[in-house]
Design an enzyme around this catalytic site. Structure first.
Site, PDB file in Angstrom:
ATOM      1  N   GLU A  69      -3.446  -8.337   3.507  1.00  0.00           N
ATOM      2  CA  GLU A  69      -3.102  -8.977   4.834  1.00  0.00           C
ATOM      3  C   GLU A  69      -4.402  -8.667   5.640  1.00  0.00           C
ATOM      4  O   GLU A  69      -4.710  -9.174   6.877  1.00  0.00           O
ATOM      5  CB  GLU A  69      -1.918  -8.284   5.326  1.00  0.00           C
ATOM      6  CG  GLU A  69      -2.139  -6.907   6.087  1.00  0.00           C
ATOM      7  CD  GLU A  69      -2.061  -5.865   4.984  1.00  0.00           C
ATOM      8  OE1 GLU A  69      -2.101  -4.609   5.395  1.00  0.00           O
ATOM      9  OE2 GLU A  69      -1.903  -6.184   3.807  1.00  0.00           O
ATOM     10  N   ARG A  76     -15.220   4.170  12.235  1.00  0.00           N
ATOM     11  CA  ARG A  76     -14.413   5.174  12.841  1.00  0.00           C
ATOM     12  C   ARG A  76     -14.713   6.470  12.095  1.00  0.00           C
ATOM     13  O   ARG A  76     -15.078   7.592  12.807  1.00  0.00           O
ATOM     14  CB  ARG A  76     -12.875   4.771  12.928  1.00  0.00           C
ATOM     15  CG  ARG A  76     -11.852   5.784  13.259  1.00  0.00           C
ATOM     16  CD  ARG A  76     -10.505   5.649  12.516  1.00  0.00           C
ATOM     17  NE  ARG A  76     -10.449   5.742  11.301  1.00  0.00           N
ATOM     18  CZ  ARG A  76      -9.413   5.175  10.552  1.00  0.00           C
ATOM     19  NH1 ARG A  76      -8.637   4.500  10.842  1.00  0.00           N
ATOM     20  NH2 ARG A  76      -9.754   5.436   9.201  1.00  0.00           N
ATOM     21  N   SER A 129      -7.960   0.781   0.809  1.00  0.00           N
ATOM     22  CA  SER A 129      -7.942   1.646   1.716  1.00  0.00           C
ATOM     23  C   SER A 129      -7.217   2.826   1.495  1.00  0.00           C
ATOM     24  O   SER A 129      -6.193   3.123   2.312  1.00  0.00           O
ATOM     25  CB  SER A 129      -8.407   1.557   2.937  1.00  0.00           C
ATOM     26  OG  SER A 129      -8.887   2.359   3.915  1.00  0.00           O
ATOM     27  N   CYS A 178       0.624  -1.199   0.147  1.00  0.00           N
ATOM     28  CA  CYS A 178      -0.052  -0.010   0.140  1.00  0.00           C
ATOM     29  C   CYS A 178       0.820   1.321   0.230  1.00  0.00           C
ATOM     30  O   CYS A 178       1.514   1.590  -0.911  1.00  0.00           O
ATOM     31  CB  CYS A 178      -0.955   0.107   0.985  1.00  0.00           C
ATOM     32  SG  CYS A 178      -2.506   1.245   1.027  1.00  0.00           S
ATOM     33  N   HIS A 197      -4.229  -4.076   0.332  1.00  0.00           N
ATOM     34  CA  HIS A 197      -4.175  -4.603   1.750  1.00  0.00           C
ATOM     35  C   HIS A 197      -4.623  -5.968   1.721  1.00  0.00           C
ATOM     36  O   HIS A 197      -5.623  -6.442   2.307  1.00  0.00           O
ATOM     37  CB  HIS A 197      -4.692  -3.838   2.612  1.00  0.00           C
ATOM     38  CG  HIS A 197      -4.194  -2.639   2.914  1.00  0.00           C
ATOM     39  ND1 HIS A 197      -3.064  -2.292   3.903  1.00  0.00           N
ATOM     40  CD2 HIS A 197      -4.445  -1.226   2.824  1.00  0.00           C
ATOM     41  CE1 HIS A 197      -2.822  -1.244   4.051  1.00  0.00           C
ATOM     42  NE2 HIS A 197      -3.555  -0.477   3.533  1.00  0.00           N
ATOM     43  N   LYS A 229     -11.856   8.740  -1.660  1.00  0.00           N
ATOM     44  CA  LYS A 229     -11.037   7.605  -1.218  1.00  0.00           C
ATOM     45  C   LYS A 229     -11.865   6.395  -1.835  1.00  0.00           C
ATOM     46  O   LYS A 229     -12.798   5.924  -1.788  1.00  0.00           O
ATOM     47  CB  LYS A 229     -11.593   7.388   0.564  1.00  0.00           C
ATOM     48  CG  LYS A 229     -10.774   6.156   1.284  1.00  0.00           C
ATOM     49  CD  LYS A 229     -11.097   6.485   2.750  1.00  0.00           C
ATOM     50  CE  LYS A 229     -10.226   5.313   3.500  1.00  0.00           C
ATOM     51  NZ  LYS A 229     -10.487   5.333   4.858  1.00  0.00           N
TER      52      LYS A 229
END
Length: 308
Positions: A237, A249, A192, A142, A235, A163
């Site tokens: 992982e 969040r 992300s 990333c 990502h 985003k």
């Protein structure tokens, strides 16, 4: 084969509960095997979650892996106890005289800042330069991929209008890519981020090949000749609930955020997310460890950097 991590590392208990083979240092020292020496440069604020995610993927292969954790000293992490860093992490100064079969450089939540304004950028440049002579193959993830592409090849990141957030379908661009051996025609990867790198910028760099991409998420996997430097823009992982936590969040903070794409059934955030990327993630790391680390790294680890 197992992954070697300190007995008291929080990841150890989590991985043992998931039936991933974790071996103590004492037991490993009695085996007549040279484990692969892998260093994880953890730039994420959620250090424990990140070290667990990568330990899980590294431990799910037939190869014995000794994992070393590294953090930067030029940035004060606010989300992890200093005792955890002191107990389980090394600094660059502590490992710079060693050689490693592989290194993983994680993402970091600083992508909207110019690289030169990141407080640990000078230290990171020193580590990336060191990796060229002290690491056999480096896997950048990333923001780590964007940082590596910028440092090694001068490829600049570009801002996105909104985003990129969700789990996106990808396809292989290079059918004979060993890193992607065994992949399905379409595979999914979480993303992300607010920035990207452009395909045309990558294609202008001689010796850098695009292996996989997505119509929505852009270029995904890139590699230098021989796989000494590998760049992954997503990502793989991530845990099942990582995007969910980020979403809730940001929503609680009143930020303009939509539910992650292709994540909740029918985009209904009251439903549990659907995991579509776990098989791809395990195969990606298995291929990296096998073909670009184990199969080509020197048995004498001190010979790393002298191959060429």
């Amino acid at each position: 084969m197992p992954i070697q991590i300190p007995n008291d590392l929080p990841a150890a208990g989590t991985l043992q509960q998931e039936n991933i083979f974790v071996m103590t240092h004492n037991r490993a020292s009695r085996q007549d095997i040279r484990p692969l020496e892998i260093v994880l440069l953890n730039l994420m604020p959620t250090k424990i979650a990140t070290e667990t995610q990568f330990s899980r993927l590294l431990g799910n292969t037939p190869l014995q892996v000794h994992l070393e954790l590294m953090h930067t000293t030029s940035h004060q992490s606010k989300n992890i106890a200093p005792e955890h860093l002191l107990a389980f992490y090394k600094t660059f100064d502590q490992i710079k005289d060693r050689k490693f079969d592989g290194m993983i450089m994680t993402g970091a939540p600083v992508e909207q800042m110019p690289f030169e304004e990141v407080d640990y950028w000078p230290e990171l440049k020193e580590i990336m330069e060191w990796s060229k002579t002290h690491v056999h193959s480096t896997l950048h993830i990333c923001w780590g991929a964007q940082a590596g592409l910028y440092y090694h090849y001068g490829i600049r990141k570009q801002g996105l209008p909104q985003k990129l957030f969700g789990v996106y379908p990808h396809h292989t661009d290079y059918a004979r890519a060993i890193l992607l051996r065994g992949f399905d025609d379409t595979f999914y990867v979480p993303h992300s981020r607010h920035t990207t790198v452009l395909r045309e910028d990558v294609e202008q760099v001689e010796g850098l090949k695009i292996l996989a991409s997505s119509p929505e998420a852009g270029v995904y996997a890139m590699m230098s000749k021989g796989g000494r430097q590998i760049f992954i823009t997503g990502h793989p992982e991530y845990d099942r609930d990582t995007l969910d936590k980020e979403y809730r969040r940001d929503k609680a903070l009143g930020l303009p955020i939509q539910p992650p794409a292709n994540y909740f059934p029918n985009d209904d955030d009251t439903q549990p997310p659907v995991v579509r990327w776990r098989g791809h993630a395990n195969l990606l790391f298995s291929n990296w460890l096998n073909y670009f680390v184990y199969q080509t790294t020197p048995y004498d680890i001190m010979s790393i950097g002298q191959e060429e």
